[in-house]
Write an enzyme that holds these catalytic residues in place. Structure first.
Site, PDB file in Angstrom:
ATOM      1  CG  ASP A 138       6.716   5.717  -5.482  1.00 10.48           C
ATOM      2  OD1 ASP A 138       5.591   6.154  -5.785  1.00 10.48           O
ATOM      3  OD2 ASP A 138       6.900   4.850  -4.610  1.00 10.48           O
ATOM      4  CB  CYS A 193     -15.694   1.213   2.394  1.00 15.60           C
ATOM      5  SG  CYS A 193     -14.065   1.274   1.609  1.00 15.60           S
ATOM      6  CB  CYS A 196     -16.684  -1.807   6.549  1.00 17.31           C
ATOM      7  SG  CYS A 196     -15.199  -2.550   7.255  1.00 17.31           S
ATOM      8  CB  CYS A 199      -9.291   0.495   7.644  1.00 21.01           C
ATOM      9  SG  CYS A 199     -10.466   1.709   6.990  1.00 21.01           S
ATOM     10  CB  CYS A 203      -5.462   3.386  13.206  1.00 15.32           C
ATOM     11  SG  CYS A 203      -3.942   4.374  13.124  1.00 15.32           S
ATOM     12  CB  CYS A 246       1.806   0.363  10.345  1.00 15.92           C
ATOM     13  SG  CYS A 246       0.369  -0.247  11.258  1.00 15.92           S
ATOM     14  CB  CYS A 249      -5.485   0.551   7.966  1.00 13.48           C
ATOM     15  SG  CYS A 249      -4.278   1.101   6.746  1.00 13.48           S
ATOM     16  CB  CYS A 253      -9.148  -4.044   4.337  1.00 19.80           C
ATOM     17  SG  CYS A 253     -10.228  -3.670   2.928  1.00 19.80           S
TER      18      CYS A 253
END
Length: 353
Positions: A138, A193, A196, A199, A203, A246, A249, A253
């Site tokens: 980062d 995924c 599905c 997620c 939210c 948060c 999501c 999963c």
């Protein structure tokens, strides 16, 4: 100094990475594919909100070879961070508790991963003469999830998180940019995924308007960390007790049933932040905040932002004596931003003065 073959070194790097505490490593070309175009579309739509830095540095963000001239490969690593034991669902259900994103319950990951990446880069440098290697966590404008996907560390889930079939998505990423033309790993080309949409559906603020389409301006992580001003009033009640980041999501999963608890003591919760009352945290003085968040990513929001976020959480909490009294104690706070959110919270409890 011994110079090893590139093929031999590519096989050795994962061994070294594991010895240094990384769970996985992959190698890709210095190319993010079509992710640069996706970034530009996202920025053009204004979905970055106040994160102006996402538009800085031009093509360097998606062209590693422009960020560090001569770069031919990117070595991508991941490190699991989920604490254990942990009960995030219980914290979210207890409206008087403060929910803090799991990645920030312990010490800030940057220093730990940067140090170990630097050690990995040094081992590579010792084994391979004549090339440059530079580690990032980062600390440079790179599309790390795009590079990790192309290095075979997972696929992009519908929630924009990188998902690994044997590790879920609760992990940190880091990169080493190198001029060495190492053999590359197989990328994750297929999304697993299926149909599905858990997620997207979970939210709280409806930040997704479709698979892979996140509007940061509605994301609770953005609202509680990146946004420096007032949180839009229409989103406050939806935030519940989430006061820093948060994980909804990710928690929902199905692939995260494969997430592995971290073995790093630095990532374990400090100061009981995985099980603290909103009212208790709200009454921290600035000195207490600085002391108890030393070495933590929570510092990013600042003390004023911390109180703002907690005020929203208290506004969404039950109208108990500790909740209401905590808000009353901050009703005349010198910060206009804090006062505004406290007054909103008091109104949520039917108190107008």
């Amino acid at each position: 100094m011994l110079t090893e073959s590139l093929d031999t070194l590519a096989r050795q790097i994962p061994v070294w990475a594991q010895e240094l505490g990384f769970q996985d490593v992959g190698i890709t070309e210095a190319d993010t594919g079509d992710h640069g175009d996706r970034l530009k579309e996202w920025l053009d739509a204004g979905r970055n909100g106040e994160m102006a830095y996402m538009a800085d540095h031009g093509a360097k963000r998606y062209r590693p070879d422009e960020l560090l001239p001569g770069t031919r490969r990117v070595i991508s690593v991941r490190m699991d961070y989920l604490p254990s034991p942990d009960s995030p669902a219980l914290t979210l259900k207890d409206a008087e508790k403060a929910y803090i994103s799991r990645y920030t319950l312990g010490r800030d990951y940057h220093k730990l991963i940067r140090k170990r990446l630097a050690q990995l880069a040094k081992r590579i440098d010792n084994a391979l003469e004549g090339y440059n290697h530079r580690a990032f966590v980062d600390s440079a404008p790179v599309l790390e999830r795009a590079l990790a996907q192309r290095a075979g560390l997972g696929w992009f889930g519908k929630n924009t998180m990188l998902i690994h079939p044997k590790a879920g998505s609760f992990f940190f990423l880091g990169e080493i940019l190198t001029s060495a033309p190492l053999p590359v790993s197989e990328p994750f080309e297929t999304e697993h995924c299926g149909s599905c949409s858990a997620c997207l559906d979970i939210c709280p603020t409806n930040a997704f308007d479709g698979p892979h389409r996140l509007d940061a301006r509605r994301c609770i992580s953005y609202l509680t960390i990146e946004l420096k001003g007032s949180i839009p009033e229409e989103l406050r009640a939806k935030m519940g007790n989430r006061v820093f980041g948060c994980d909804d999501c990710q928690l929902v999963c199905p692939w995260n049933k494969f997430s592995k608890p971290t073995d790093k003591e630095d990532f374990q919760p400090r100061h009981n932040l995985d099980n603290s009352d909103l009212a208790e945290l709200f009454l921290w003085s600035e000195d207490e905040f600085l002391k108890r968040t030393e070495g933590s990513a929570i510092r990013r929001t600042g003390y004023e932002g911390w109180l703002r976020n907690l005020a929203v959480g208290l506004g969404n909490a039950p109208s108990t004596i500790p909740v209401v009294e905590a808000l009353r104690q901050r009703a005349d706070h010198p910060s206009e931003l804090v006062r505004e959110h406290v007054q909103w919270a008091l109104r949520q409890h039917g108190i107008t003065s």
